[in-house]
Write a protein that holds these residues in place. Structure first.
Motif, PDB file in Angstrom:
ATOM      1  N   VAL A   1      29.447  34.553  39.758  1.00 39.66           N
ATOM      2  CA  VAL A   1      30.855  34.612  39.412  1.00 39.66           C
ATOM      3  C   VAL A   1      31.727  34.751  40.607  1.00 39.66           C
ATOM      4  O   VAL A   1      32.920  34.459  40.663  1.00 39.66           O
ATOM      5  CB  VAL A   1      31.174  35.672  38.383  1.00 39.66           C
ATOM      6  CG1 VAL A   1      32.528  35.926  38.331  1.00 39.66           C
ATOM      7  CG2 VAL A   1      30.544  35.198  37.033  1.00 39.66           C
ATOM      8  N   THR A   2      31.241  35.859  41.631  1.00 42.54           N
ATOM      9  CA  THR A   2      32.001  36.199  42.677  1.00 42.54           C
ATOM     10  C   THR A   2      32.299  35.086  43.689  1.00 42.54           C
ATOM     11  O   THR A   2      33.337  34.790  44.233  1.00 42.54           O
ATOM     12  CB  THR A   2      31.609  37.288  43.556  1.00 42.54           C
ATOM     13  OG1 THR A   2      31.388  38.514  42.561  1.00 42.54           O
ATOM     14  CG2 THR A   2      32.228  37.644  44.515  1.00 42.54           C
ATOM     15  N   GLU A   3      31.379  34.321  43.628  1.00 39.91           N
ATOM     16  CA  GLU A   3      31.456  33.097  44.661  1.00 39.91           C
ATOM     17  C   GLU A   3      32.438  31.898  43.799  1.00 39.91           C
ATOM     18  O   GLU A   3      33.040  31.121  44.795  1.00 39.91           O
ATOM     19  CB  GLU A   3      30.188  32.564  44.666  1.00 39.91           C
ATOM     20  CG  GLU A   3      29.072  33.441  45.635  1.00 39.91           C
ATOM     21  CD  GLU A   3      29.397  33.560  46.900  1.00 39.91           C
ATOM     22  OE1 GLU A   3      30.335  32.757  47.508  1.00 39.91           O
ATOM     23  OE2 GLU A   3      29.031  34.420  47.581  1.00 39.91           O
ATOM     24  N   ALA A   4      32.473  31.944  42.606  1.00 41.48           N
ATOM     25  CA  ALA A   4      33.167  30.680  41.853  1.00 41.48           C
ATOM     26  C   ALA A   4      34.590  31.085  41.572  1.00 41.48           C
ATOM     27  O   ALA A   4      35.435  30.242  41.800  1.00 41.48           O
ATOM     28  CB  ALA A   4      32.515  30.452  40.635  1.00 41.48           C
ATOM     29  N   ILE A   5      35.155  32.339  41.425  1.00 41.54           N
ATOM     30  CA  ILE A   5      36.417  32.557  41.024  1.00 41.54           C
ATOM     31  C   ILE A   5      37.171  32.708  42.001  1.00 41.54           C
ATOM     32  O   ILE A   5      36.812  32.839  43.271  1.00 41.54           O
ATOM     33  CB  ILE A   5      36.254  33.871  39.961  1.00 41.54           C
ATOM     34  CG1 ILE A   5      36.022  35.153  41.036  1.00 41.54           C
ATOM     35  CG2 ILE A   5      35.369  34.007  38.668  1.00 41.54           C
ATOM     36  CD1 ILE A   5      36.186  36.666  40.561  1.00 41.54           C
ATOM     37  N   THR A   6      38.532  32.667  41.666  1.00 40.36           N
ATOM     38  CA  THR A   6      39.820  32.914  42.788  1.00 40.36           C
ATOM     39  C   THR A   6      40.261  34.187  42.670  1.00 40.36           C
ATOM     40  O   THR A   6      39.873  34.948  41.832  1.00 40.36           O
ATOM     41  CB  THR A   6      40.800  31.714  42.444  1.00 40.36           C
ATOM     42  OG1 THR A   6      41.202  31.730  40.971  1.00 40.36           O
ATOM     43  CG2 THR A   6      40.215  30.217  42.632  1.00 40.36           C
ATOM     44  N   ASP A   7      40.958  34.547  43.935  1.00 39.15           N
ATOM     45  CA  ASP A   7      41.632  35.948  43.775  1.00 39.15           C
ATOM     46  C   ASP A   7      42.375  36.046  42.587  1.00 39.15           C
ATOM     47  O   ASP A   7      43.401  35.347  42.090  1.00 39.15           O
ATOM     48  CB  ASP A   7      42.572  36.058  45.049  1.00 39.15           C
ATOM     49  CG  ASP A   7      41.793  36.866  46.172  1.00 39.15           C
ATOM     50  OD1 ASP A   7      40.629  37.263  45.851  1.00 39.15           O
ATOM     51  OD2 ASP A   7      42.261  37.198  47.185  1.00 39.15           O
TER      52      ASP A   7
ATOM     53  N   CYS B   1      30.210  49.060  35.338  1.00 36.81           N
ATOM     54  CA  CYS B   1      31.255  48.059  35.793  1.00 36.81           C
ATOM     55  C   CYS B   1      31.906  48.589  37.343  1.00 36.81           C
ATOM     56  O   CYS B   1      32.271  47.900  38.035  1.00 36.81           O
ATOM     57  CB  CYS B   1      32.368  48.037  34.557  1.00 36.81           C
ATOM     58  SG  CYS B   1      31.674  46.843  33.179  1.00 36.81           S
ATOM     59  N   ARG B   2      32.139  49.832  37.213  1.00 40.77           N
ATOM     60  CA  ARG B   2      33.070  50.415  38.319  1.00 40.77           C
ATOM     61  C   ARG B   2      32.275  50.689  39.524  1.00 40.77           C
ATOM     62  O   ARG B   2      32.534  50.368  40.680  1.00 40.77           O
ATOM     63  CB  ARG B   2      33.818  51.671  37.775  1.00 40.77           C
ATOM     64  CG  ARG B   2      34.776  52.189  38.838  1.00 40.77           C
ATOM     65  CD  ARG B   2      35.307  53.621  38.724  1.00 40.77           C
ATOM     66  NE  ARG B   2      35.853  53.469  37.382  1.00 40.77           N
ATOM     67  CZ  ARG B   2      37.247  53.060  37.191  1.00 40.77           C
ATOM     68  NH1 ARG B   2      37.902  52.699  38.276  1.00 40.77           N
ATOM     69  NH2 ARG B   2      37.731  52.975  35.914  1.00 40.77           N
ATOM     70  N   LYS B   3      30.934  51.141  39.267  1.00 38.01           N
ATOM     71  CA  LYS B   3      30.185  51.589  40.335  1.00 38.01           C
ATOM     72  C   LYS B   3      29.124  50.399  40.902  1.00 38.01           C
ATOM     73  O   LYS B   3      29.035  50.355  41.934  1.00 38.01           O
ATOM     74  CB  LYS B   3      29.043  52.386  39.861  1.00 38.01           C
ATOM     75  CG  LYS B   3      30.077  53.875  39.594  1.00 38.01           C
ATOM     76  CD  LYS B   3      28.758  55.034  38.987  1.00 38.01           C
ATOM     77  CE  LYS B   3      29.688  56.071  38.740  1.00 38.01           C
ATOM     78  NZ  LYS B   3      28.527  57.291  37.965  1.00 38.01           N
ATOM     79  N   ILE B   4      28.836  49.562  40.141  1.00 37.93           N
ATOM     80  CA  ILE B   4      27.998  48.476  40.502  1.00 37.93           C
ATOM     81  C   ILE B   4      28.496  47.227  40.464  1.00 37.93           C
ATOM     82  O   ILE B   4      28.532  46.169  41.598  1.00 37.93           O
ATOM     83  CB  ILE B   4      26.755  48.444  39.637  1.00 37.93           C
ATOM     84  CG1 ILE B   4      25.884  49.721  39.474  1.00 37.93           C
ATOM     85  CG2 ILE B   4      25.792  47.187  39.965  1.00 37.93           C
ATOM     86  CD1 ILE B   4      24.842  49.857  38.627  1.00 37.93           C
ATOM     87  N   LEU B   5      29.422  46.682  39.554  1.00 34.85           N
ATOM     88  CA  LEU B   5      30.053  45.417  39.457  1.00 34.85           C
ATOM     89  C   LEU B   5      31.228  45.314  40.390  1.00 34.85           C
ATOM     90  O   LEU B   5      31.379  44.039  41.011  1.00 34.85           O
ATOM     91  CB  LEU B   5      30.146  44.902  38.100  1.00 34.85           C
ATOM     92  CG  LEU B   5      28.806  44.967  37.132  1.00 34.85           C
ATOM     93  CD1 LEU B   5      29.316  44.372  35.683  1.00 34.85           C
ATOM     94  CD2 LEU B   5      27.743  44.368  37.686  1.00 34.85           C
TER      95      LEU B   5
ATOM     96  N   ARG C   1      34.605  42.828  44.871  1.00 34.73           N
ATOM     97  CA  ARG C   1      35.537  43.249  45.794  1.00 34.73           C
ATOM     98  C   ARG C   1      34.947  42.903  47.289  1.00 34.73           C
ATOM     99  O   ARG C   1      35.866  42.722  48.184  1.00 34.73           O
ATOM    100  CB  ARG C   1      35.785  44.703  45.834  1.00 34.73           C
ATOM    101  CG  ARG C   1      36.905  45.188  44.871  1.00 34.73           C
ATOM    102  CD  ARG C   1      37.422  46.711  45.122  1.00 34.73           C
ATOM    103  NE  ARG C   1      38.468  46.858  44.331  1.00 34.73           N
ATOM    104  CZ  ARG C   1      38.702  48.146  43.552  1.00 34.73           C
ATOM    105  NH1 ARG C   1      38.054  49.297  43.918  1.00 34.73           N
ATOM    106  NH2 ARG C   1      39.963  48.108  42.925  1.00 34.73           N
ATOM    107  N   ALA C   2      33.983  42.540  47.414  1.00 34.14           N
ATOM    108  CA  ALA C   2      33.052  42.126  48.898  1.00 34.14           C
ATOM    109  C   ALA C   2      33.769  40.680  49.047  1.00 34.14           C
ATOM    110  O   ALA C   2      33.638  40.283  50.184  1.00 34.14           O
ATOM    111  CB  ALA C   2      31.596  41.959  48.600  1.00 34.14           C
ATOM    112  N   LYS C   3      34.282  40.046  48.152  1.00 41.60           N
ATOM    113  CA  LYS C   3      34.771  38.660  48.132  1.00 41.60           C
ATOM    114  C   LYS C   3      36.159  38.575  48.054  1.00 41.60           C
ATOM    115  O   LYS C   3      36.755  37.278  48.351  1.00 41.60           O
ATOM    116  CB  LYS C   3      33.997  37.550  47.364  1.00 41.60           C
ATOM    117  CG  LYS C   3      32.519  37.467  47.703  1.00 41.60           C
ATOM    118  CD  LYS C   3      32.138  36.590  48.940  1.00 41.60           C
ATOM    119  CE  LYS C   3      30.861  36.253  49.303  1.00 41.60           C
ATOM    120  NZ  LYS C   3      30.822  35.375  50.605  1.00 41.60           N
ATOM    121  N   HIS C   4      36.788  39.390  47.180  1.00 39.62           N
ATOM    122  CA  HIS C   4      38.204  39.215  46.806  1.00 39.62           C
ATOM    123  C   HIS C   4      38.803  40.539  46.823  1.00 39.62           C
ATOM    124  O   HIS C   4      38.520  41.686  46.482  1.00 39.62           O
ATOM    125  CB  HIS C   4      38.053  38.695  45.251  1.00 39.62           C
ATOM    126  CG  HIS C   4      37.461  37.683  45.021  1.00 39.62           C
ATOM    127  ND1 HIS C   4      37.917  36.325  45.074  1.00 39.62           N
ATOM    128  CD2 HIS C   4      36.129  37.335  44.571  1.00 39.62           C
ATOM    129  CE1 HIS C   4      36.902  35.550  44.842  1.00 39.62           C
ATOM    130  NE2 HIS C   4      35.814  36.112  44.642  1.00 39.62           N
TER     131      HIS C   4
END
Length: 434
Positions: free
Chosen positions: A107-113, A128-132, A137-140
């Motif tokens: 999903v991170t690769e596909a979505i926009t900011d 959700c907060r600790k893992i996802l 945030r690594a990409k957006h």
């Protein structure tokens, strides 16, 4: 964002598919993604791979119009993405979040900011907060994230998606508002809760509480059996006209949620300084019940039949529940019951109105497609689930086809025990009874 944004749903199992067809039916454009090629091929033909009333009809009506199915996410998606992948527990009862993490990375690769990501998979508190969130945030730079638990029951999912309140826990107010705007077009009431963690815990305590309530009914049955009392009579009498919470009747507690979510809750509290006692005890009671039922049936057979070598036993109901009807075998009590019965050289036959014969055969049981024929020459008939068609059987006529003495073991007490009193050579039993 428009009132009806494009929706991407990652994972088209029970949770994802029922949501996808519901949103498409409401006028959203929905893209459903599932990595299992055989599932995608079947869905593209308008055939659901799950049993859920109403799904096939909407799928066939919306396919290629409001609903699109594929195996991979697009290179760029600016709508709302909803993650619905499975979050099983490993053999040691620890959460297995690999599917969820892999889906989030995709999903991170596909979505926009700034695109909203909704997690609908059931997870331990803090996931959700600790893992996802770090993965996103690594990409957006701008991340919108909400946790909105799935709360439907199998057999009534399409109705409950539109009727049950939808809980929204979010990373921030903007995320909460975006998620709420979506769900307000789906269901009658949206409940905003203070955080991602609060939303995650609501789902877990809902199902763990249900597990706990059922466990006490099962414990009552085991206590009643020790006194040769009827647990159904005890529970019914305790509830009559009494203005306190009703006692649950005895019965199996399985399925994909009840057999998993208490362990996700327990895992959430690991290292928190508090060790839950009721949650784990309730799960232990409910998990032990199938084994106790198998042993009880064997005890009854030994007392009333004697020699059990090559005795035929018909097992009715392989899905984890009979009402609302389902073909889902996850968390079914049948496997431990069959394992218990294998202590003796019995001939085991199996029937279910929805579970296919090959699945029954995979349990090491001979499939029987006609339940009425299955009674012929049987020494015992065991009703494991309460599919309504079982209760409609002409049971007193069918027991005449059995080899006497014989046992009817009715786990859900669908039949009146008193009606068997005049049937010579027939012994009636149930969970904690007989």
């Amino acid at each position: 964002m428009s009132d009806k944004p494009d929706i991407g749903i990652v994972g088209l199992g029970y949770v994802g598919l029922t949501l996808a067809v519901t949103l498409a039916d409401l006028g959203f454009r929905v893209w459903g993604y599932e990595r299992q090629l055989e599932v995608v091929e079947k869905l593209k033909k308008g055939q659901s791979h799950i049993f859920e009333p109403g799904v096939n009809e909407v799928l066939q009506a919306q396919l290629g119009h409001g609903l699109f199915i594929d195996t991979t996410l697009p290179d760029r998606f600016s709508g709302i993405t909803i993650i619905c992948v499975s979050t099983p527990i490993a053999s040691e009862k620890n959460p297995d979040l690999r599917n969820l993490c892999e889906a989030t990375e995709q999903v991170t690769e596909a979505i926009t900011d700034g695109s909203l990501v909704i997690v609908r998979s059931t997870v331990p508190v803090g996931t959700c907060r600790k893992i996802l969130l770090p993965l996103l945030r690594a990409k957006h730079k701008e991340v919108r994230l909400a946790f909105c638990p799935e709360r439907t029951i199998q057999g009534q999912a399409l109705r409950e998606l539109r009727e049950l309140p939808q809980v929204v826990g979010a990373l921030d107010m903007t995320s909460a508002q975006l998620a709420a705007k979506l769900w307000e077009q789906v269901t009658r009431r949206v409940v905003l809760i203070s955080s991602l963690e609060a939303g995650e815990m609501v789902k877990l305590i809902n199902n763990s509480h249900t597990d706990l309530l059922y466990s006490f009914g099962n414990e009552v049955a085991m206590m009643a059996q020790g006194f040769s009392l009827d647990p159904t009579e005890l529970i019914r009498t305790a509830n009559v006209g009494y203005p306190r919470p009703d006692l649950a009747r005895p019965g199996f507690v399985g399925g994909p949620c009840m057999s998993k979510d208490p362990y996700l809750l327990l895992a959430s509290l690991d290292g928190s300084g508090y060790v839950p006692r009721l949650t784990g005890a309730a799960r232990s009671i409910n998990e032990e019940l199938p084994l106790l039922v198998g042993r009880h049936l064997l005890d009854v057979l030994k007392r009333f039949v004697g020699n059990m070598d090559s005795a035929k036993v018909l097992i009715c109901g392989f899905a984890y529940k009979g009402w609302p009807p389902t073909d889902d075998m996850r968390g079914s009590p049948v496997v431990p019951i069959v394992n218990a019965l294998r202590q003796y050289p019995l001939r085991l036959y199996g029937h279910d109105f929805l579970v296919p014969s090959e699945t029954i055969e995979a349990c090491g049981v001979i499939p029987e497609t006609d339940v009425t024929k299955g009674f012929k020459d049987a020494r015992a008939v065991l009703f494991v689930n309460e599919h309504p068609s079982y209760s409609e059987l002409e049971i007193l006529g069918l027991v005449q086809r059995m080899t006497h003495p014989a046992v009817i073991y009715d786990c859900w007490r669908m039949f009146d025990a008193r009606s068997f009193e005049s049937e010579a050579g027939i012994h009636y039993a149930g969970i904690g009874y007989g």
